[in-house]
Write a protein that holds these residues in place. Structure first.
Motif, PDB file in Angstrom:
ATOM      1  N   ALA A 128       0.651  -1.254  -0.289  1.00  0.00           N
ATOM      2  CA  ALA A 128      -0.180   0.018  -0.043  1.00  0.00           C
ATOM      3  C   ALA A 128       0.992   1.210  -0.051  1.00  0.00           C
ATOM      4  O   ALA A 128       0.361   1.968  -0.401  1.00  0.00           O
ATOM      5  CB  ALA A 128      -0.655   0.007   1.653  1.00  0.00           C
ATOM      6  N   ASP A 129       2.212   1.080   1.082  1.00  0.00           N
ATOM      7  CA  ASP A 129       2.690   2.590   0.771  1.00  0.00           C
ATOM      8  C   ASP A 129       3.900   2.615  -0.600  1.00  0.00           C
ATOM      9  O   ASP A 129       3.217   4.143  -0.824  1.00  0.00           O
ATOM     10  CB  ASP A 129       3.615   2.449   1.945  1.00  0.00           C
ATOM     11  CG  ASP A 129       2.849   2.476   3.915  1.00  0.00           C
ATOM     12  OD1 ASP A 129       2.109   2.748   3.585  1.00  0.00           O
ATOM     13  OD2 ASP A 129       3.916   1.855   4.329  1.00  0.00           O
ATOM     14  N   VAL A 130       3.820   1.424  -1.209  1.00  0.00           N
ATOM     15  CA  VAL A 130       4.520   1.845  -2.023  1.00  0.00           C
ATOM     16  C   VAL A 130       3.884   2.149  -3.073  1.00  0.00           C
ATOM     17  O   VAL A 130       4.507   3.634  -4.707  1.00  0.00           O
ATOM     18  CB  VAL A 130       5.807   0.517  -2.450  1.00  0.00           C
ATOM     19  CG1 VAL A 130       4.499  -0.525  -3.239  1.00  0.00           C
ATOM     20  CG2 VAL A 130       6.947   0.958  -3.560  1.00  0.00           C
ATOM     21  N   VAL A 131       3.059   1.396  -3.618  1.00  0.00           N
ATOM     22  CA  VAL A 131       2.177   2.097  -4.034  1.00  0.00           C
ATOM     23  C   VAL A 131       1.212   3.555  -4.251  1.00  0.00           C
ATOM     24  O   VAL A 131       1.218   4.679  -5.128  1.00  0.00           O
ATOM     25  CB  VAL A 131       0.674   1.030  -4.721  1.00  0.00           C
ATOM     26  CG1 VAL A 131      -0.435   1.990  -5.313  1.00  0.00           C
ATOM     27  CG2 VAL A 131       0.904   0.142  -4.786  1.00  0.00           C
ATOM     28  N   ARG A 132       0.986   4.055  -3.386  1.00  0.00           N
ATOM     29  CA  ARG A 132       0.687   5.673  -2.892  1.00  0.00           C
ATOM     30  C   ARG A 132       1.852   6.769  -2.702  1.00  0.00           C
ATOM     31  O   ARG A 132       1.633   7.590  -3.656  1.00  0.00           O
ATOM     32  CB  ARG A 132       1.050   5.447  -1.322  1.00  0.00           C
ATOM     33  CG  ARG A 132      -0.030   6.933  -1.369  1.00  0.00           C
ATOM     34  CD  ARG A 132       0.012   7.778   0.552  1.00  0.00           C
ATOM     35  NE  ARG A 132       1.675   7.175   0.393  1.00  0.00           N
ATOM     36  CZ  ARG A 132       1.694   6.588   2.198  1.00  0.00           C
ATOM     37  NH1 ARG A 132       1.053   5.904   2.789  1.00  0.00           N
ATOM     38  NH2 ARG A 132       2.866   6.490   2.891  1.00  0.00           N
TER      39      ARG A 132
END
Length: 170
Positions: A128-132
Motif C-alpha cells: 500500500a505504501d509503495v503504490v501510494r
C-alpha cells in the motif's frame, strides 16, 4: 481405585530444566526485495480507463541455520489500463522463525499456512505504501485464507497421489 500420588497431567521433570515442549517464534521480519516500476509516467496520471490489477502470491521456506527457517512471501502485482501498464510491484517479504522440538510433519503446515498469515499484514502495508508513494491510490490487498489454500493444495496432492485426478470430461 487410582493411586492419588501419581498424576497423568504432570510430566516428569526434565534433567537440567530442559524444555522439550514444541515452540516456534518469529525472530525478525523484513523486506528482502522490493521493486516498483512506473513505466508510463507521467502519462499514466492522465489515463481515464480503470486499471485491471493482477496479484500473484508464492510462499517459500528455507533452512538458514540450525532450528532457523526463513519464510518468504512473494507478491507480484501488475496494474494495466487500456492505455498500457500503470505500475508493477515485486515484493519479497520474509520472516525468520526459530523452531524447537516441532515434529517434521508439522513444519510444512506452519510454513505454508500460519507463517504467511503472520507476515501478510506487514507485506500488505508495504504494498500500500509503495503504490501510494508511486503516485497512485494505495492498493489494499484483500485478506487471504492461507490455511484454506494450504488445505486445498494438500487435498489436491492427496487426490493426485491416489490417482483420482480428473483430466477431462467424457
Amino acid at each position: 481405585m487410582a493411586d492419588e500420588t501419581s498424576s497423568d497431567f504432570n510430566p516428569a521433570p526434565q534433567p537440567n530444566g530442559e524444555d522439550t515442549a514444541p515452540a516456534i517464534g518469529l525472530i525478525s521480519q523484513y523486506v528482502k526485495d522490493l521493486s516498483f516500476e512506473n513505466p508510463n509516467a507521467p502519462a499514466v496520471y492522465q489515463w481515464q480507463s480503470a486499471p485491471q490489477v493482477d496479484v500473484q502470491f508464492n510462499i517459500g521456506a528455507d533452512t538458514v541455520g540450525e532450528n532457523l527457517y526463513e519464510v518468504t512471501l512473494k507478491i507480484d502485482i501488475t496494474s494495466k489500463a487500456d492505455e498500457g501498464t500503470s505500475f508493477i510491484v515485486d515484493l519479497k517479504y520474509a520472516g525468520l522463525f526459530g523452531v524447537r522440538n516441532v515434529p517434521d510433519d508439522q513444519l510444512q503446515p506452519f510454513f505454508l499456512a500460519e507463517a504467511p498469515r503472520i507476515l501478510f499484514p506487514f507485506a500488505r502495508r508495504v504494498v500500500a505504501d509503495v503504490v501510494r508513494d508511486g503516485g497512485f491510490a494505495p492498493l489494499l490487498l484483500e485478506p487471504i485464507d492461507f490455511h484454506g489454500l494450504f488445505m486445498q493444495q494438500a487435498q489436491a496432492m492427496q487426490a493426485e497421489a491416489a490417482g483420482d485426478v480428473v483430466v477431462g470430461q467424457a
